[in-house]
Structure formats: C-alpha cells, structure tokens
Design a protein around this motif. Structure first.
Motif, PDB file in Angstrom:
ATOM      1  N   GLY A   1       4.165   4.966  -9.664  1.00  0.00           N
ATOM      2  CA  GLY A   1       3.773   5.941  -8.645  1.00  0.00           C
ATOM      3  C   GLY A   1       4.746   6.019  -7.505  1.00  0.00           C
ATOM      4  N   GLY A   2       4.244   6.455  -6.343  1.00  0.00           N
ATOM      5  CA  GLY A   2       2.860   6.441  -5.849  1.00  0.00           C
ATOM      6  C   GLY A   2       2.169   5.101  -6.107  1.00  0.00           C
ATOM      7  N   THR A   3       0.866   5.204  -6.199  1.00  0.00           N
ATOM      8  CA  THR A   3       0.034   4.020  -6.437  1.00  0.00           C
ATOM      9  C   THR A   3      -0.897   4.313  -7.612  1.00  0.00           C
ATOM     10  OG1 THR A   3       0.049   3.648  -4.039  1.00  0.00           O
ATOM     11  CG2 THR A   3      -1.508   2.358  -5.329  1.00  0.00           C
ATOM     12  N   PRO A   4      -0.603   3.805  -8.812  1.00  0.00           N
ATOM     13  CA  PRO A   4      -1.469   4.083  -9.956  1.00  0.00           C
ATOM     14  C   PRO A   4      -2.916   3.674  -9.715  1.00  0.00           C
ATOM     15  CG  PRO A   4       0.575   3.058 -10.682  1.00  0.00           C
ATOM     16  CD  PRO A   4       0.591   3.028  -9.181  1.00  0.00           C
TER      17      PRO A   4
ATOM     18  N   ILE B   1       1.256   5.084   4.055  1.00  0.00           N
ATOM     19  CA  ILE B   1       2.698   5.281   3.880  1.00  0.00           C
ATOM     20  C   ILE B   1       3.449   3.983   4.234  1.00  0.00           C
ATOM     21  CG2 ILE B   1       2.913   6.238   6.253  1.00  0.00           C
ATOM     22  CD1 ILE B   1       4.967   7.429   3.312  1.00  0.00           C
ATOM     23  N   CYS B   2       4.366   3.587   3.365  1.00  0.00           N
ATOM     24  CA  CYS B   2       5.271   2.484   3.700  1.00  0.00           C
ATOM     25  C   CYS B   2       6.528   3.162   4.251  1.00  0.00           C
ATOM     26  CB  CYS B   2       5.634   1.666   2.458  1.00  0.00           C
ATOM     27  SG  CYS B   2       4.193   1.153   1.496  1.00  0.00           S
ATOM     28  N   TYR B   3       6.959   2.770   5.435  1.00  0.00           N
ATOM     29  CA  TYR B   3       8.012   3.537   6.118  1.00  0.00           C
ATOM     30  C   TYR B   3       9.347   3.567   5.368  1.00  0.00           C
ATOM     31  CZ  TYR B   3       4.913   3.547  10.197  1.00  0.00           C
ATOM     32  OH  TYR B   3       3.854   3.717  11.046  1.00  0.00           O
ATOM     33  N   TYR B   4       9.614   2.578   4.549  1.00  0.00           N
ATOM     34  CA  TYR B   4      10.910   2.520   3.848  1.00  0.00           C
ATOM     35  C   TYR B   4      10.943   3.437   2.618  1.00  0.00           C
ATOM     36  CZ  TYR B   4       8.117  -0.406   0.803  1.00  0.00           C
ATOM     37  OH  TYR B   4       7.125  -0.856  -0.020  1.00  0.00           O
ATOM     38  N   CYS B   5       9.792   3.993   2.240  1.00  0.00           N
ATOM     39  CA  CYS B   5       9.636   4.581   0.899  1.00  0.00           C
ATOM     40  C   CYS B   5      10.491   5.823   0.672  1.00  0.00           C
ATOM     41  CB  CYS B   5       8.172   4.923   0.681  1.00  0.00           C
ATOM     42  SG  CYS B   5       7.880   5.624  -0.940  1.00  0.00           S
ATOM     43  N   ALA B   6      11.117   5.865  -0.506  1.00  0.00           N
ATOM     44  CA  ALA B   6      11.893   7.051  -0.909  1.00  0.00           C
ATOM     45  C   ALA B   6      11.343   7.606  -2.227  1.00  0.00           C
ATOM     46  CB  ALA B   6      13.359   6.666  -1.057  1.00  0.00           C
TER      47      ALA B   6
ATOM     48  N   PHE C   1      -0.261   9.480  -5.785  1.00  0.00           N
ATOM     49  CA  PHE C   1      -0.967   9.334  -4.504  1.00  0.00           C
ATOM     50  C   PHE C   1      -0.859   7.922  -3.921  1.00  0.00           C
ATOM     51  CE2 PHE C   1      -3.198  12.495  -7.133  1.00  0.00           C
ATOM     52  CZ  PHE C   1      -2.901  13.612  -6.376  1.00  0.00           C
ATOM     53  N   CYS C   2      -0.805   7.854  -2.600  1.00  0.00           N
ATOM     54  CA  CYS C   2      -0.855   6.581  -1.874  1.00  0.00           C
ATOM     55  C   CYS C   2      -1.792   6.761  -0.703  1.00  0.00           C
ATOM     56  CB  CYS C   2       0.517   6.205  -1.313  1.00  0.00           C
ATOM     57  SG  CYS C   2       1.772   6.010  -2.559  1.00  0.00           S
ATOM     58  N   GLU C   3      -2.570   5.700  -0.401  1.00  0.00           N
ATOM     59  CA  GLU C   3      -3.483   5.793   0.745  1.00  0.00           C
ATOM     60  C   GLU C   3      -2.751   5.644   2.064  1.00  0.00           C
ATOM     61  OE1 GLU C   3      -7.206   3.660   0.991  1.00  0.00           O
ATOM     62  OE2 GLU C   3      -7.402   3.836  -1.189  1.00  0.00           O
TER      63      GLU C   3
ATOM     64  N   ASN D   1       5.025  -0.998   7.920  1.00  0.00           N
ATOM     65  CA  ASN D   1       3.658  -0.492   7.744  1.00  0.00           C
ATOM     66  C   ASN D   1       3.084  -0.863   6.371  1.00  0.00           C
ATOM     67  OD1 ASN D   1       1.437   0.870   8.859  1.00  0.00           O
ATOM     68  ND2 ASN D   1       1.880   2.672   7.608  1.00  0.00           N
ATOM     69  N   ARG D   2       3.321  -2.105   5.990  1.00  0.00           N
ATOM     70  CA  ARG D   2       2.766  -2.582   4.729  1.00  0.00           C
ATOM     71  C   ARG D   2       2.360  -4.040   4.931  1.00  0.00           C
ATOM     72  NH1 ARG D   2       3.835  -1.016  -1.166  1.00  0.00           N
ATOM     73  NH2 ARG D   2       2.855  -2.741  -2.237  1.00  0.00           N
ATOM     74  N   GLU D   3       1.135  -4.217   5.410  1.00  0.00           N
ATOM     75  CA  GLU D   3       0.711  -5.575   5.742  1.00  0.00           C
ATOM     76  C   GLU D   3      -0.181  -6.127   4.630  1.00  0.00           C
ATOM     77  OE1 GLU D   3      -0.001  -6.359  10.042  1.00  0.00           O
ATOM     78  OE2 GLU D   3       0.258  -4.195  10.227  1.00  0.00           O
TER      79      GLU D   3
HETATM   80  S1  SF4 Z   1       6.274   2.187  -1.411  1.00  0.00           S
HETATM   81 FE1  SF4 Z   1       4.796   2.598  -3.012  1.00  0.00          FE
HETATM   82  S2  SF4 Z   1       2.807   2.327  -2.000  1.00  0.00           S
HETATM   83 FE2  SF4 Z   1       4.315   2.546  -0.358  1.00  0.00          FE
HETATM   84  S3  SF4 Z   1       4.338   4.735   0.131  1.00  0.00           S
HETATM   85 FE3  SF4 Z   1       5.929   4.395  -1.380  1.00  0.00          FE
HETATM   86  S4  SF4 Z   1       5.010   4.801  -3.358  1.00  0.00           S
HETATM   87 FE4  SF4 Z   1       3.360   4.516  -1.867  1.00  0.00          FE
END
Ligand code: SF4
Length: 465
Positions: free
Chosen positions: A117-120, A70-75, A66-68, A190-192
């Motif tokens: 994760g996600g976000t542990p 979204i970071c736009y680059y995330c795969a 789970f993540c609260e 989107n990760r400030e």
């Molecule tokens: S980069 Fe990490 S924190 Fe950001 S959306 Fe992806 S898994 Fe979640």
C-alpha cells in the motif's frame, strides 16, 4: 550460475563519494518513468492472446491505497483518510478488476502473492476475507508450503485477531514498517509506535508460525544520528526479524508535499548519513545478517540468501524475491504488471481507475513493450543486481551477440570500475567485488540505455547512498 556467498561489506569512503549519483533501484528495466500512454487495455490483451493455455506460475501484487495517518517522509501512492466507507467502494471495483484479470490468467498457479500500500490492513477483517475469496474464485491460488503469500503490516493497525485471520487466509509472510524506534524521530515523522507495541505484535505473529518476518528501516530521517540508530539497531536485532530492508530517505519536498512538514535543519548531513549507513551495515553483518545488495539484509538461512547462492534471485517491484514466477500481475490503483516482456501500470487516480473497470476494461493507463535490445540490457542489469556477476558467455548465447562488439563503447567505463576495484573483468565473467557491492546501482546504470553518458540519473531518482 551459483555465486560465492559474501558476508563482509567493504566501505571505501572516497569511492562512495565518487560514485554518489542519483540512480534507479532497478525494480524494473526500463524504469517506470519511461512507461508511456500508448499502452493500455487493447495492447495488453494482444500480448495475452495465448495466455489461457499457460500454466506457468505467476505472482500477484494487490495495492490497497488507504492510510489512516500520514507519515511525513512518505513518497508512496496513497490516499489518507479515516473514512472506512472508502475501502468498501474500492473493494467493489477491485473485485471487478480481479474478475477481468482472472479471465486472462486463471489457469496459472499463484505461487507468490503480496499485499502492499498504502496500508493493506486498512481493510477490516471481513473486507480482507471477501477480497481473498474473490481472488480464490478467479485465480488458481496455491496451497503448497512453498508458496510465498505476504502482507505489509502497519503495527499501529493490527491486533492478535487480525494476525490469526491472516494465517487462516493463507498468508505465511509479513513485513512490518518499523523505520526507527527513537521517539524524537518517530514524532518528527508523525509515526509513533512503541517497542512494546511491536513486541506484542511479534508475539502474535510468532504464535501463528509465519514463515518469515521482515522489517523496513529508514536512515536519513530527522534527528537521526549514529548514536540514536545504535539503540534502534540493538532493539531490532533483539526482535530478531528474518529480513531487513534499509532504505535511504530522499528529502524531495518540491515533489512530495507531505515532506514539507519535515524541518530540513533536523536532517542528518550527507556525511552523517554515510556514517549511519556504515554503522547499519557493520552492525547487521556482525549480528549475522547477510547483505544481499541494494538495501536488503537477510539471515543466511533465509530463502532470499539461498536464492542468491543458487543464482535464483530476481528483482521486481517489491525489491528482491525468489524466482518462483517470472510474470507479476498488479491489481488495484497504481499497480504495475510485468508480463511477457511488457510492463503496464494501472491508473493512480481512483476516479479513473473506477471508470475503467466499470467499462469492462483493464484499468491500464501506461506501459512499455520491451524491444529485444531492452531485454538484453535487462538481463545484464538483473544479473548484476541479483547474482553480483554476469556470465558473458551465457549472454552471448542467449542473445546471439559478441559482448565485446556490442558493448565496446562501455569498455572505458568498465575499465574505470575495474581500476577502482568495483568489479573484476575477465573474458568470461564480470564479477562485482565486496567494494563494488555498495555501488551496485552505479554499476548497473552503465548498462542502462536511457541514462546520459555520465550516468547521472538526475532528480528523477534518489541517490544511491
Ligand atoms: S509510509 Fe506507509 S503508512 Fe505511512 S503514509 Fe506512507 S503508505 Fe501510509
């Protein structure tokens, strides 16, 4: 086999361009795209027949999806939600998987443990405590100082109280997702997270005396340039992490929906990316970090640098690690297990993951049993990736082969590498040169049975540069 310690990276732009093809990062061999659905609970249990008597060390990986935000680059495999009750539901099922796996592997000391994760840290302090208690009940968790228990931290989600709990629960290593400190870059992805926020967090981490702090950085993000990254690197170096993983952002909006929020016109060009990458390499090595290969920089006294020097570095799904355990058991949705010449992967789909553990089965939906030939190729690829060398005699003895005969078909390719100065070839040894270290993936790809003859990995893999 020990190898020489290298500090310099040699940048040859013409060669980097020549060998700039897509390729795997070899966190496993064969790579995960080859796993198939003929491998599930039953096949795993067959392999594990004699496991109860084993006391060899193991690694555990625990995935919290789970993540609260979204970071736009995330795969990555993740579920974006602010609904904290999802964590409770997941935890209940994860504990069932822990109990099932524990029945198989309970006797083996857990020398390495990693939460990713996600976000542990989506888990509350009480949920994380409950999870560690469950792991302790079903596995033989190590208390030795030499254990490596690590967790990925999103600086936006943890405070001093959380850090003190991590220390109390036995974690001794943390990694922080930094990516870039430049505000326009952070806004575009989107990760400030401000420098002050990270600085305060590091103060806590250092106060509780964690053994190692690692940062993740990404190059190739929107609005990045050599000038912007110079400032980020100066800040990073001042913050003094022990390890750095520096990843190349691969913009694949057709595969990863969230990347469609990134304006491709703001991305650095291939030429600019190469300049940023060279700048990162030179700045970090000038600051005293050692490039150990495939995206990783570490301080010379770090365990990974020592492991590479002593020939005890290995690659697994988290990148490089010290060779404390050969088997890695993945727990949680999408986790990959590497166990006794097999790979297996849990369902990425939470509904299916829940259904399988509720039925009393391991939630494995695909995998790969290695053939002897696969293990030969794996040994070679991992030796090149981790030790930057291959001892031909060792391989011949281990697999009862004649290297020249077995790999005769590769000699033209290896000779081309030699002529280009990427490797040195002798009867006894293949050694990767300082120039070749930047083309490590491409050198490994030659020994990959599943790539086409021209060694292009296609769009399944990101480009190495
Ligand atoms: S980069 Fe990490 S924190 Fe950001 S959306 Fe992806 S898994 Fe979640």
């Amino acid at each position: 086999m020990s190898i020489e310690n290298h500090a310099a990276i040699h940048w040859d732009h013409a060669l980097i361009k020549k060998y700039d093809v897509s390729g795997p990062r070899y966190t496993s061999y064969p790579t995960a795209n080859l796993f198939h659905d003929d491998f599930a609970h039953e096949q795993y249990m067959q392999v594990a027949t004699n496991e109860k008597s084993s006391i060899a060390p193991i690694s555990l990986y625990i995935h919290i999806p789970f993540c609260e935000n979204i970071c736009y680059y995330c795969a990555c495999n993740k579920v974006v939600t602010r609904d904290k009750s999802k964590a409770r539901e997941y935890l209940e099922h994860l504990k069932k998987e822990i109990a099932l796996r524990g029945e198989i592997h309970a006797n083996r000391p857990v020398t390495q443990l990693h939460f990713g994760g996600g976000t542990p840290t989506f888990l509350s302090t009480s949920e994380l405590t409950e999870l560690m208690v469950s792991l302790g009940r079903h596995f033989n968790l190590s208390t030795a100082d030499s254990r490596e228990y690590s967790i990925e931290l999103d600086p936006r989600t943890v405070d001093d109280e959380y850090i003190s709990l991590l220390k109390g629960l036995g974690f001794n290593r943390v990694s922080l997702g930094i990516q870039d400190f430049h505000p326009p870059v952070q806004k575009a992805i989107n990760r400030e997270q401000s420098v002050d926020m990270v600085q305060d967090l590091l103060k806590s981490i250092r106060q509780y005396r964690f053994d190692s702090i690692s940062f993740d950085l990404i190059y190739g993000l929107p609005h990045q340039s050599v000038a912007s990254f110079t400032q980020t690197l100066a800040t990073v170096i001042a913050l003094n992490p022990d390890r750095l993983s520096v990843y190349n952002y691969a913009h694949l909006p057709e595969r990863f929906k969230t990347q469609r929020s990134i304006d491709r016109l703001t991305l650095p060009t291939g030429q600019e990316k190469l300049a940023i990458m060279e700048h990162i390499g030179n700045t970090l090595t000038d600051a005293g970090y050692e490039y150990i290969g495939m995206d990783h920089f570490v301080k010379p006294d770090d365990e990974l640098a020592k492991a590479r020097f002593n020939g005890r570095l290995q690659r697994n799904f988290q990148g490089y690690s010290t060779c404390l355990a050969t088997d890695l058991i993945g727990l949680g949705s999408s986790s990959i297990t590497s166990f006794s010449d097999t790979y297996s992967q849990n369902s990425k789909d939470l509904t299916e993951y829940y259904r399988l553990v509720n039925s009393g089965k391991l939630p494995i939906v695909k995998g790969y049993p290695l053939t002897v030939k696969n293990t030969l190729h794996r040994e070679i690829i991992m030796s090149l990736a981790c030790r930057l060398a291959l001892n031909i005699q060792d391989i011949e003895l281990l697999f009862s082969i004649k290297f020249d005969e077995e790999f005769n078909y590769l000699m033209p390719r290896l000779s081309e590498f030699e002529e280009d100065g990427l490797i040195e070839l002798s009867d006894a040894l293949i050694t990767v040169t300082d120039t070749g270290r930047l083309m490590l993936r491409q050198i490994c790809m030659v020994f990959d049975e599943y790539l086409s003859k021209n060694n292009a990995g296609g769009t399944k893999f990101s480009k190495a540069m």
